[in-house]
Design a protein around this motif. Structure first.
Motif, PDB file in Angstrom:
ATOM      1  N   GLN A 180      43.984 -37.458  27.348  1.00  0.00           N
ATOM      2  CA  GLN A 180      42.904 -38.204  26.677  1.00  0.00           C
ATOM      3  C   GLN A 180      41.608 -37.834  27.388  1.00  0.00           C
ATOM      4  N   ASP A 181      41.389 -36.552  27.498  1.00  0.00           N
ATOM      5  CA  ASP A 181      40.241 -36.018  28.222  1.00  0.00           C
ATOM      6  C   ASP A 181      40.160 -34.550  27.875  1.00  0.00           C
ATOM      7  N   ILE A 182      39.044 -33.936  28.145  1.00  0.00           N
ATOM      8  CA  ILE A 182      38.928 -32.503  27.910  1.00  0.00           C
ATOM      9  C   ILE A 182      37.907 -31.911  28.885  1.00  0.00           C
ATOM     10  N   SER A 183      38.261 -30.796  29.453  1.00  0.00           N
ATOM     11  CA  SER A 183      37.295 -30.025  30.222  1.00  0.00           C
ATOM     12  C   SER A 183      36.952 -28.814  29.366  1.00  0.00           C
ATOM     13  N   PRO A 184      35.876 -28.916  28.594  1.00  0.00           N
ATOM     14  CA  PRO A 184      35.578 -27.836  27.642  1.00  0.00           C
ATOM     15  C   PRO A 184      35.459 -26.496  28.376  1.00  0.00           C
ATOM     16  N   GLY A 185      36.117 -25.513  27.826  1.00  0.00           N
ATOM     17  CA  GLY A 185      36.103 -24.201  28.476  1.00  0.00           C
ATOM     18  C   GLY A 185      37.298 -23.983  29.370  1.00  0.00           C
ATOM     19  N   SER A 186      38.045 -25.073  29.648  1.00  0.00           N
ATOM     20  CA  SER A 186      39.268 -24.930  30.426  1.00  0.00           C
ATOM     21  C   SER A 186      40.435 -25.535  29.663  1.00  0.00           C
ATOM     22  N   GLY A 187      40.354 -26.824  29.366  1.00  0.00           N
ATOM     23  CA  GLY A 187      41.423 -27.454  28.597  1.00  0.00           C
ATOM     24  C   GLY A 187      41.682 -28.870  29.044  1.00  0.00           C
ATOM     25  N   GLY A 188      42.850 -29.384  28.685  1.00  0.00           N
ATOM     26  CA  GLY A 188      43.237 -30.722  29.123  1.00  0.00           C
ATOM     27  C   GLY A 188      43.375 -30.721  30.639  1.00  0.00           C
ATOM     28  N   ILE A 189      42.742 -31.679  31.275  1.00  0.00           N
ATOM     29  CA  ILE A 189      42.672 -31.660  32.744  1.00  0.00           C
ATOM     30  C   ILE A 189      44.059 -31.875  33.344  1.00  0.00           C
ATOM     31  N   ILE A 190      44.793 -32.831  32.793  1.00  0.00           N
ATOM     32  CA  ILE A 190      46.106 -33.140  33.369  1.00  0.00           C
ATOM     33  C   ILE A 190      47.088 -32.001  33.077  1.00  0.00           C
ATOM     34  N   ALA A 191      46.990 -31.421  31.868  1.00  0.00           N
ATOM     35  CA  ALA A 191      47.869 -30.294  31.527  1.00  0.00           C
ATOM     36  C   ALA A 191      47.673 -29.154  32.517  1.00  0.00           C
ATOM     37  N   THR A 192      46.426 -28.878  32.846  1.00  0.00           N
ATOM     38  CA  THR A 192      46.122 -27.804  33.795  1.00  0.00           C
ATOM     39  C   THR A 192      46.793 -28.074  35.132  1.00  0.00           C
ATOM     40  N   GLU A 193      46.725 -29.328  35.565  1.00  0.00           N
ATOM     41  CA  GLU A 193      47.301 -29.672  36.874  1.00  0.00           C
ATOM     42  C   GLU A 193      48.825 -29.660  36.827  1.00  0.00           C
ATOM     43  N   VAL A 194      49.387 -30.151  35.725  1.00  0.00           N
ATOM     44  CA  VAL A 194      50.854 -30.173  35.608  1.00  0.00           C
ATOM     45  C   VAL A 194      51.387 -28.739  35.574  1.00  0.00           C
ATOM     46  N   LYS A 195      50.696 -27.869  34.846  1.00  0.00           N
ATOM     47  CA  LYS A 195      51.086 -26.461  34.767  1.00  0.00           C
ATOM     48  C   LYS A 195      51.077 -25.829  36.143  1.00  0.00           C
ATOM     49  N   ALA A 196      50.000 -26.075  36.880  1.00  0.00           N
ATOM     50  CA  ALA A 196      49.881 -25.487  38.219  1.00  0.00           C
ATOM     51  C   ALA A 196      50.993 -25.990  39.117  1.00  0.00           C
ATOM     52  N   CYS A 197      51.371 -27.243  38.921  1.00  0.00           N
ATOM     53  CA  CYS A 197      52.387 -27.853  39.769  1.00  0.00           C
ATOM     54  C   CYS A 197      53.784 -27.328  39.410  1.00  0.00           C
ATOM     55  N   LEU A 198      54.053 -27.182  38.118  1.00  0.00           N
ATOM     56  CA  LEU A 198      55.394 -26.756  37.698  1.00  0.00           C
ATOM     57  C   LEU A 198      55.552 -25.237  37.702  1.00  0.00           C
TER      58      LEU A 198
END
Lengths: 375, 302
Positions: free
Chosen positions: A320-338
């Motif tokens: 429920q957020d967006i970092s325009p030019g990067s993407g969903g903030i939590i998705a980015t972090e979950v991806k990096a973690c997994l």
């Protein structure tokens, strides 16, 4: 005797501050947070709460006042939302850098422009690099519990970091739910009076605070990082103690993941309630789905996420957020973690309704490494 | 007018010997802002907590050393008033009796910190706020501020500032706080009696302290005290108090020096023509003529 009352999320936050015996409450009104400070103002006026209510001239001044009073060794509390949190930004970093155990409730609301009054998580997530502990609540009981536990965690000498407790605007802030209000004596035992090891503004022990450093800067930053690492264990310990006392269980994450789950959605905040309902509904139809709610955003519970999701085949993250030019903030972090691909869903911005049908749709659309906007 | 009559300190030897800002710090040679703090702390004593707004004085404690023997906190540039407000209540809760001294520069006071200062003044917080006024954003290299006087060169007004300085003491007076004064460390007895009064009044006190800056203004560091004296003796910096809505001038130069003596001594005014200076002289003369007519004291009517 514990009492059970129908109160709003804002009321629960105020009760958390009251039970924790916060003594200085600098404040500034902003929708949808204002109910919290109004409730506290009424308690102070009626003598039910012993605290000083300081109406400040801006949220920047609120955070400055929190830092100054905390520096003198007083337990402090305040609440804000959205634009107010943005105005605090400069002082957020100062407060965590000075290692002050301030508790701030953020009633999340999307950021201008254009103006929205409704909830999303961009306001809180803008502050994720500010060195604050961040807890996202899913119901009103958790709000009250998190505030009280928050002081225990933040004031722990292994931590000494401020904490932001996030609750969703209107969905929680204005909605009444049954909340168990612990007995004051019980809380007094759980949370002793704030007695800082480093009372720093006292003429008996003069010291200079907040000054200039040169090469040591990186050393101080590494100390902050170490404290954040320490908080992981402290949060678990405090949650375990809280569970023993109240029977209510919390941690860094809340898995709702039956062992056979093959597909899961990661979410945070109050929307998890409807997602949980959707999971139950789909499971009745034989679908092997589940959910993982992130309760702590900082420290980011990477180990817990790996533990919970390692056997899950397809993962989606709802932002429920967006970092325009990067993407969903939590998705980015979950991806990096997994270290694996996830499907990123951007949904519910500015309080836009998600609902069961859309969650069902998301479960259907897992398994692709894409960013999808669910309007 | 016998202004010394009611003063607590009468001569330099009346100033306490003990220092709470000691040597070894890194302020510039000839810095009168650090002198101002040193003098103020002599009068306020050990039970004082300093709140500093970002600026030149923020460079006093450099980790792991500090030249301050009283507690000192720096948070940011624009929140000295807010920090003072919270500290006042925190100390009351902790039952600690101490003077709260806000010590912030003119940029931090007139410009970015005016909202927070106004909030503290409106609440009449029991604190002493000294604005050390070098008439520019000094720490970043002498940029224009709303406290910069008309015609002064700064690095962001290369042809001289067009606008006049903001009248901060009057803005503070409009908040009806009990004590407001202007001062200059070149007049330590006058300044320290004002600090003493500021500490004694119940509620907020504001002192606008002119602190000549050798680096920004462009004069020999050895001349700092003289430049301050010239600012006062030429009548360009007036020493006065405002109490209960009444302005009282605390120092009337016996024979005012020509403003050119003050202006020509500083690089920041070196671009001015004799004509420009003549116009400034006329302005100062007019102000002082008016003050004389009013007996060097008058009601503000606010």
């Amino acid at each position: 005797m514990n009492t059970r009352r129908m109160i709003t999320g804002n009321g629960a936050a105020a009760w958390g501050a009251r039970l924790s015996r916060a003594e200085i409450i600098p404040n500034f009104p902003i929708t949808p947070q204002t109910g919290i400070i109004e409730e506290i103002a009424s308690w102070i006026a009626s003598g039910e709460m012993d605290a000083d209510f300081l109406p400040m001239e801006s949220e920047h001044s609120v955070m400055s006042a929190l830092a100054a009073a905390s520096s003198a060794g007083v337990r402090v509390f305040s609440a804000t939302s959205s634009q107010g949190l943005m105005l605090m930004t400069e002082m957020m970093f100062v407060t965590s850098g000075l290692r002050l155990p301030v508790i701030l409730v953020n009633v999340s609301r999307g950021l201008s422009a254009p103006i929205t009054l409704w909830s999303d998580h961009n306001d809180a997530l803008v502050q994720r690099d500010s060195g604050w502990l961040q807890i996202f609540c899913s119901n009103n009981q958790e709000v009250l519990d998190s505030v009280v536990m928050g002081y225990r965690i933040a004031e722990n000498s292994e931590v000494l970091l401020p904490m932001m407790i996030n609750l969703d605007g209107f969905t929680l802030s204005a909605t009444r739910e049954p909340v168990e209000i612990p007995d004051q004596d019980e809380i007094d035992d759980f949370l002793p009076a704030y007695d800082p090891e480093h009372t720093i503004l006292d003429p008996k022990e003069p010291m200079s605070v907040g000054g200039v450093v040169f090469d040591e800067y990186m050393y101080f930053r590494s100390q902050q990082r170490m404290a954040m690492c320490n908080s992981n264990g402290v949060i678990k310990d405090v949650c375990a103690e809280w569970e023993k006392m109240t029977g209510r269980r919390y941690g860094l994450v809340e898995p709702y993941l039956p062992e056979d789950a093959e597909r899961a959605l990661v979410i945070c905040g109050s929307e998890s309630a409807i997602l949980r309902y959707t999971v139950d509904k789909l499971r009745k139809d034989g679908e092997k789905v589940g959910m993982l709610r992130l309760r702590a955003m900082r420290p980011f519970p990477c180990e817990e996420i790996i533990d919970a999701l390692s056997d899950v085949e397809e993962i989606g993250v709802i932002d429920q957020d967006i970092s325009p030019g990067s993407g969903g903030i939590i998705a980015t972090e979950v991806k990096a973690c997994l270290g694996r691909s996830v499907t990123s869903f951007i949904a519910g911005l500015g309080g836009r309704r998600i609902g069961v049908e859309k969650y069902e749709q998301m479960f259907k659309r897992l398994g692709r490494d894409v960013e999808e906007w669910i309007f | 007018m016998d202004i010394l009559k009611n003063m607590a300190l009468k001569k330099l030897t009346d100033i306490p010997m003990e220092d709470f800002l000691v040597g070894g710090h890194v302020a510039c040679q000839g810095c009168s802002a650090s002198l101002g703090l040193r003098l103020a702390l002599k009068v306020l004593g050990k039970d004082t907590i300093v709140i500093n707004g970002s600026g030149c004085m923020t460079l006093l404690p450099v980790y792991p050393t500090t030249p301050l023997r009283v507690p000192w906190i720096h948070l940011a540039i624009e929140n000295t008033g807010a920090a003072g407000t919270a500290l006042y209540y925190a100390l009351r809760r902790k039952n600690i009796k101490a003077n709260i001294l806000g010590y912030a520069g003119d940029g931090a006071t007139y410009d970015i910190g005016i909202q927070s200062l106004s909030g503290a003044a409106e609440k009449n917080i029991d604190m002493i706020y000294i604005c050390y006024n070098n008439q520019s954003f000094g720490n970043t290299g002498h940029q224009r501020a709303s406290s910069t006087p008309r015609a002064s060169y700064t690095s962001t007004t290369p042809s001289g500032k067009v606008e006049a300085a903001k009248d901060m003491p009057i803005i503070m007076a409009a908040h009806r706080i009990p004590y407001i004064a202007t001062a200059c460390p070149s007049y330590p007895i006058d300044f320290l009696n004002k600090v003493k009064k500021a500490a004694e009044v119940k509620g907020m006190a504001f002192i606008d302290l002119l602190t000549p800056c050798p680096v920004g203004w462009g004069f020999d560091p050895a001349e700092g005290i003289n430049i301050g004296r010239l600012a006062v003796r030429t009548g360009m910096w007036k020493l006065y108090e405002i109490e209960n809505g009444r302005v009282n001038v605390t120092y009337v130069p016996k024979k005012r020096k020509r403003v050119s003596e003050y202006l020509r001594a500083q690089a920041r005014f070196s671009h001015l023509s004799d004509e420009d200076i003549g116009a400034m002289q006329a302005e100062v003369d007019e102000e002082w003529d008016e003050l004389e007519e009013r007996g060097y004291g008058y009601e503000l009517g606010i």
